[in-house]
Enzyme design. Structure first.
Site, PDB file in Angstrom:
ATOM      1  N   ALA A   1       0.823  -1.209   0.000  1.00 43.28           N
ATOM      2  CA  ALA A   1       0.000   0.000   0.000  1.00 43.28           C
ATOM      3  C   ALA A   1       0.858   1.260   0.000  1.00 43.28           C
ATOM      4  CB  ALA A   1      -0.914   0.010   1.220  1.00 43.28           C
TER       5      ALA A   1
ATOM      6  N   GLU B   1      -0.334  -9.900  -2.077  1.00 43.80           N
ATOM      7  CA  GLU B   1      -1.729 -10.197  -2.430  1.00 43.80           C
ATOM      8  C   GLU B   1      -1.923 -10.162  -3.944  1.00 43.80           C
ATOM      9  OE1 GLU B   1      -4.585  -8.906   1.166  1.00 43.80           O
ATOM     10  OE2 GLU B   1      -3.377  -7.252   0.379  1.00 43.80           O
TER      11      GLU B   1
ATOM     12  N   GLU C   1       0.724  -6.968   7.252  1.00 45.57           N
ATOM     13  CA  GLU C   1      -0.261  -5.984   7.713  1.00 45.57           C
ATOM     14  C   GLU C   1      -0.400  -5.930   9.230  1.00 45.57           C
ATOM     15  OE1 GLU C   1      -1.422  -6.809   3.449  1.00 45.57           O
ATOM     16  OE2 GLU C   1      -0.628  -7.951   5.138  1.00 45.57           O
TER      17      GLU C   1
END
Length: 326
Positions: A128, A176, A196
């Site tokens: 991210a 992912e 995460e």
């Protein structure tokens, strides 16, 4: 359907099909991401409408592009991630461009294998974009993660085989993305992990569901609970990747292994391969009896094809089949 040789939504960073690169790092101030440049050892230099090292890229910069291979590799298409200044982190523009390219691939019957790779040395996808996420409200962040989850689902639902070439870091959303592909290759030096929980989060783009299906339930729990990172060799032992190799001088060993794997798939009947993928993907979610029914339906769709007839004729005539995807 006509397929553009290089389809991109914005002016693009060109990546030669087989040109090799070697990484050079320009270390920035402490606490910042190192700036990365590409030094080409073969083929044409990458070009871009702005300087590669800009810290504030234009909103029109290409962050993902499509590259269709030619010659004996016709049918192999690369999705090339080239967000140089942010290590291919999953920002808004990156995700939007990836969504558009994946949508294009979904409807292209000429594509037989899709290979996801990076143009950034030492990085597949860093996960991210935390700088962008920090500027979002809770509601905006939730909507963005929903979009990420939809993107990974769209990748997983592509009808043709997909391969992720992990030549560097694939962390959080980066892993992912790789997990959404059917197959994965990695360099021994790669670093992979759903990290995460180390940020007070959990995998939100499919990782909590796809990792257990790849490595088993208890192993996936350990990896997610601890947020640990795996090198390529360990990932191979756990079944997270299909093939792992020593990294080479040019930093593209996983890509070369992925390309070799794509070339093994390429000669097979494209409709048969697509139907095999559908049968497995749908069958694994149901009981064995339902799975058998799904297999039967997929098999029935192959029977009337010209490719099946060609395969039988080639066997009888003792020659390689020439499949056309019809």
């Amino acid at each position: 359907m006509t397929f553009l040789r290089r389809l991109a939504v914005w002016p693009c960073l060109r990546l030669p099909v087989r040109g090799l690169y070697s990484p050079t790092l320009d270390v920035a101030a402490a606490g910042t991401v190192p700036r990365v440049s590409l030094t080409r050892s073969k083929g044409q230099l990458c070009t871009h409408s702005r300087k590669l090292h800009s810290e504030s890229p234009s909103s029109e910069a290409t962050e993902v592009e499509l590259n269709k291979l030619d010659g004996g590799d016709i049918g192999i298409v690369e999705v090339v991630m080239c967000r140089q200044w942010a290590r291919n982190s999953l920002g808004k523009v990156f995700v939007h461009q990836m969504q558009e390219l994946v949508s294009t691939l979904h409807h292209d019957s000429a594509v037989r294998v899709v290979l996801f790779r990076s143009a950034v040395p030492g990085v597949f996808c860093a996960g991210a974009d935390l700088k962008e996420r920090a500027q979002m409200t809770n509601a905006e962040g939730e909507r963005f993660v929903h979009g990420l989850r939809s993107l990974m689902t769209a990748i997983a639902m592509l009808p043709m085989p997909t391969i992720a070439a992990v030549d560097g870091f694939a962390l959080g959303g980066g892993l992912e993305l790789a997990l959404a592909c059917d197959l994965r290759t990695a360099a021994f030096s790669a670093q992979m992990g759903l990290i995460e929980t180390t940020r007070g989060l959990l995998p939100g783009a499919g990782g909590s569901q796809r990792l257990p299906r790849a490595v088993g339930f208890s192993v996936a729990k350990e990896l997610i609970f601890t947020g640990q990172r795996l090198g390529g060799e360990r990932a191979l032992q756990l079944g997270l990747v299909n093939r792992a190799v020593e990294q080479n001088h040019d930093g593209d060993a996983a890509y070369k292994e992925a390309l070799g794997l794509a070339r093994e798939i390429l000669p097979q009947g494209p409709i048969a391969v697509r139907m095999a993928k559908e049968a497995m993907n749908r069958g694994i979610e149901v009981d064995i009896a339902s799975g058998m029914a799904i297999e039967g339906m997929c098999y029935a769709r192959v029977i009337p094809t010209r490719d099946r007839q060609e395969g039988m004729a080639a066997f009888i005539e003792k020659r390689p089949p020439q499949f056309t995807g019809e």
